[in-house]
Design a protein around this motif. Structure first.
Motif, PDB file in Angstrom:
ATOM      1  N   UNK A  82       0.823  -1.211   0.000  1.00 49.41           N
ATOM      2  CA  UNK A  82       0.000   0.000   0.000  1.00 49.41           C
ATOM      3  C   UNK A  82       0.860   1.264   0.000  1.00 49.41           C
ATOM      4  N   UNK A  83       1.933   1.221  -0.801  1.00 53.58           N
ATOM      5  CA  UNK A  83       2.850   2.354  -0.994  1.00 53.58           C
ATOM      6  C   UNK A  83       3.664   2.687   0.260  1.00 53.58           C
ATOM      7  N   UNK A  84       3.694   1.826   1.230  1.00 59.98           N
ATOM      8  CA  UNK A  84       4.611   1.972   2.367  1.00 59.98           C
ATOM      9  C   UNK A  84       5.741   0.965   2.149  1.00 59.98           C
ATOM     10  N   UNK A 131      10.514  11.435   2.139  1.00 60.13           N
ATOM     11  CA  UNK A 131      11.058  11.979   0.901  1.00 60.13           C
ATOM     12  C   UNK A 131      10.971  10.988  -0.260  1.00 60.13           C
ATOM     13  N   UNK A 132      11.132   9.699   0.037  1.00 61.97           N
ATOM     14  CA  UNK A 132      11.162   8.687  -1.015  1.00 61.97           C
ATOM     15  C   UNK A 132       9.809   8.041  -1.272  1.00 61.97           C
ATOM     16  N   UNK A 133       8.767   8.495  -0.601  1.00 58.88           N
ATOM     17  CA  UNK A 133       7.438   7.907  -0.800  1.00 58.88           C
ATOM     18  C   UNK A 133       6.714   8.539  -1.982  1.00 58.88           C
ATOM     19  N   UNK A 134       7.442   8.791  -3.028  1.00 52.42           N
ATOM     20  CA  UNK A 134       6.845   9.282  -4.269  1.00 52.42           C
ATOM     21  C   UNK A 134       6.585   8.090  -5.178  1.00 52.42           C
ATOM     22  N   UNK A 194      -5.501   5.898  -0.494  1.00 52.62           N
ATOM     23  CA  UNK A 194      -6.224   7.087  -0.930  1.00 52.62           C
ATOM     24  C   UNK A 194      -5.956   7.322  -2.406  1.00 52.62           C
ATOM     25  N   UNK A 195      -6.958   7.754  -3.103  1.00 47.80           N
ATOM     26  CA  UNK A 195      -6.809   8.029  -4.522  1.00 47.80           C
ATOM     27  C   UNK A 195      -5.981   9.293  -4.711  1.00 47.80           C
ATOM     28  N   UNK A 196      -4.981   9.222  -5.617  1.00 47.96           N
ATOM     29  CA  UNK A 196      -4.117  10.365  -5.902  1.00 47.96           C
ATOM     30  C   UNK A 196      -4.575  11.047  -7.184  1.00 47.96           C
ATOM     31  N   UNK A 197      -4.112  12.263  -7.350  1.00 50.89           N
ATOM     32  CA  UNK A 197      -4.482  13.019  -8.537  1.00 50.89           C
ATOM     33  C   UNK A 197      -3.961  12.319  -9.788  1.00 50.89           C
ATOM     34  N   UNK A 198      -4.829  12.116 -10.733  1.00 54.75           N
ATOM     35  CA  UNK A 198      -4.458  11.451 -11.970  1.00 54.75           C
ATOM     36  C   UNK A 198      -4.605   9.946 -11.929  1.00 54.75           C
ATOM     37  N   UNK A 199      -4.760   9.381 -10.740  1.00 61.29           N
ATOM     38  CA  UNK A 199      -4.937   7.936 -10.596  1.00 61.29           C
ATOM     39  C   UNK A 199      -6.408   7.628 -10.318  1.00 61.29           C
ATOM     40  N   UNK A 245      -5.839  -0.643  -9.284  1.00 58.62           N
ATOM     41  CA  UNK A 245      -5.242   0.694  -9.259  1.00 58.62           C
ATOM     42  C   UNK A 245      -4.736   1.028 -10.653  1.00 58.62           C
ATOM     43  N   UNK A 246      -5.184   2.147 -11.218  1.00 62.09           N
ATOM     44  CA  UNK A 246      -4.797   2.563 -12.556  1.00 62.09           C
ATOM     45  C   UNK A 246      -4.106   3.919 -12.474  1.00 62.09           C
ATOM     46  N   UNK A 247      -2.871   3.984 -13.013  1.00 62.09           N
ATOM     47  CA  UNK A 247      -2.082   5.197 -12.955  1.00 62.09           C
ATOM     48  C   UNK A 247      -2.395   6.101 -14.140  1.00 62.09           C
ATOM     49  N   UNK A 248      -1.823   7.292 -14.079  1.00 58.62           N
ATOM     50  CA  UNK A 248      -2.017   8.248 -15.151  1.00 58.62           C
ATOM     51  C   UNK A 248      -1.416   7.742 -16.459  1.00 58.62           C
ATOM     52  N   UNK A 249      -0.374   6.896 -16.348  1.00 57.92           N
ATOM     53  CA  UNK A 249       0.266   6.337 -17.544  1.00 57.92           C
ATOM     54  C   UNK A 249      -0.356   5.009 -17.958  1.00 57.92           C
ATOM     55  N   UNK A 250      -1.565   4.722 -17.471  1.00 56.55           N
ATOM     56  CA  UNK A 250      -2.324   3.517 -17.829  1.00 56.55           C
ATOM     57  C   UNK A 250      -1.664   2.230 -17.331  1.00 56.55           C
ATOM     58  N   UNK A 251      -0.824   2.334 -16.321  1.00 51.78           N
ATOM     59  CA  UNK A 251      -0.284   1.116 -15.710  1.00 51.78           C
ATOM     60  C   UNK A 251      -1.256   0.655 -14.628  1.00 51.78           C
ATOM     61  N   UNK A 252      -1.492  -0.659 -14.549  1.00 56.08           N
ATOM     62  CA  UNK A 252      -2.509  -1.197 -13.649  1.00 56.08           C
ATOM     63  C   UNK A 252      -1.887  -2.149 -12.627  1.00 56.08           C
ATOM     64  N   UNK A 253      -2.394  -2.075 -11.406  1.00 59.56           N
ATOM     65  CA  UNK A 253      -2.023  -3.017 -10.342  1.00 59.56           C
ATOM     66  C   UNK A 253      -3.304  -3.609  -9.783  1.00 59.56           C
ATOM     67  N   UNK A 254      -3.413  -4.927  -9.792  1.00 53.70           N
ATOM     68  CA  UNK A 254      -4.584  -5.607  -9.236  1.00 53.70           C
ATOM     69  C   UNK A 254      -4.268  -6.018  -7.808  1.00 53.70           C
ATOM     70  N   UNK A 255      -5.061  -5.545  -6.866  1.00 52.17           N
ATOM     71  CA  UNK A 255      -4.809  -5.800  -5.452  1.00 52.17           C
ATOM     72  C   UNK A 255      -5.273  -7.170  -4.997  1.00 52.17           C
ATOM     73  N   UNK A 256      -5.074  -7.439  -3.724  1.00 52.11           N
ATOM     74  CA  UNK A 256      -5.500  -8.702  -3.126  1.00 52.11           C
ATOM     75  C   UNK A 256      -7.012  -8.680  -2.885  1.00 52.11           C
ATOM     76  N   UNK A 257      -7.704  -9.791  -3.109  1.00 48.10           N
ATOM     77  CA  UNK A 257      -9.156  -9.819  -2.881  1.00 48.10           C
ATOM     78  C   UNK A 257      -9.469  -9.846  -1.387  1.00 48.10           C
ATOM     79  N   UNK A 258     -10.613  -9.310  -1.058  1.00 43.48           N
ATOM     80  CA  UNK A 258     -11.059  -9.349   0.337  1.00 43.48           C
ATOM     81  C   UNK A 258     -11.545 -10.751   0.681  1.00 43.48           C
TER      82      UNK A 258
END
Length: 315
Positions: A82-84, A131-134, A194-199, A245-258
């Protein structure tokens, strides 16, 4: 007392060395000066040799210390959920005390190693600073083991991009009881990030009746509150939700199912009323007593006969 030319020369040599041993060893007595001078010069030479040995030993020890080499850390990888993100590695086990570690980083934009918040640490994990959590940065890290003056080689990680390499966890899913009906369920979702701008986030829903022969149905939505319709009343349904999860560059990540969760639809008002008062309804819905039609014809014939009619008999 007058010194000979040879004695004066010896004293001059002692004075030139600057040690003072010859002067202390000089005894102003005839027959002894030359012996004492010789003894003083031997002592001076021994001292110099001793100093040279100490210096050589110290230099040798320094070279030995700088040449000590530790095993390098193994299994150096970046873990991200989750981006951590954090860098992890296997511990280096050697004799002589606890091993410490130092981690450096560099980015694709600035190809220069820099220190992180992990210098001389004892743990085998280094979390990314803020700083590196970009999510779009390309980050490379390296780690080495340290024990006193001894160090290992640096071990680099693979280049890491969070928006491509992170793992998305399952969303938190719940049903809204107040909005349940006989043919639908209202579902609420809390996304793992959380949803980011462009994603954008898309939710893939799978649901099925809680029976052995039930077939799964699927739907997708971008809403965190949605309704599943066309369900059977008073039936238990189970479902799972997976985040994409779909990025601005159309890259997709499928998360774990609940994990599967099950909720039941309600019973309709009409059926509930029938079920609640079915005994009363059954009693009042009995057909009234009625004379069959062929007996009615007989009763009409007895109206004009002196014989008592069976139709008027009290049963």
């Amino acid at each position: 007392m007058t010194l000979t030319r040879r004695d004066q020369k010896s004293l001059a040599v002692c004075g030139h060395d600057g040690e003072g041993l010859c002067a202390l060893a000089w005894v102003w007595h005839w027959g002894t000066p030359r012996a004492k001078l010789t003894e003083g010069k031997v002592s001076l030479e021994r001292r110099r040799v001793s100093q040279r040995r100490v210096s050589h030993s110290s230099e040798k020890g320094s070279k030995l210390g700088s040449s000590l080499h530790l095993p390098a850390p193994q299994d150096v990888r970046v873990y991200s959920y989750n981006f951590r993100s954090s860098l992890r590695w296997s511990p280096v086990k050697v004799d002589g005390g606890p091993v410490l570690y130092t981690v450096h980083f560099k980015t694709g934009a600035f190809n220069q190693w820099d220190e992180m918040n992990c210098t001389h640490i004892s743990r085998t994990e280094c979390r990314f600073p803020q700083l590196l959590n970009e999510p779009r940065w390309t980050v490379t890290l390296r780690v080495r083991a340290e024990l006193g003056p001894a160090v290992s080689d640096w071990v680099e990680s693979e280049p890491f991009v969070a928006e491509r390499n992170t793992t998305l966890g399952p969303p938190r899913v719940s049903s809204v009881p107040e909005a349940q009906s006989s043919d639908s369920l209202l579902i609420s979702i809390t996304p793992p990030i959380a949803s980011r701008r462009g994603d954008s986030l898309l939710y893939h829903v799978s649901y099925w009746e809680n029976s052995t022969s039930a077939m799964k149905k699927e739907m997708s939505t971008s809403n965190t509150l949605f309704k599943i319709t066309d369900l059977k009343e008073s039936t238990l349904y189970c479902f799972t939700v997976q985040v994409e999860f779909m990025t601005l560059s159309d890259f997709k990540i499928l998360g774990l199912p609940s994990a599967p969760q099950c909720y039941s639809t309600t019973i309709s008002v009409g059926l509930f009323f029938i079920w609640r008062y079915h005994n009363t309804i059954k009693y009042w819905s009995r057909p009234p007593f009625k004379i069959p039609s062929h007996f009615e014809e007989v009763c009409v014939d007895f109206l004009f006969s002196p014989i008592p009619s069976p139709c008027t008999r009290q049963w």
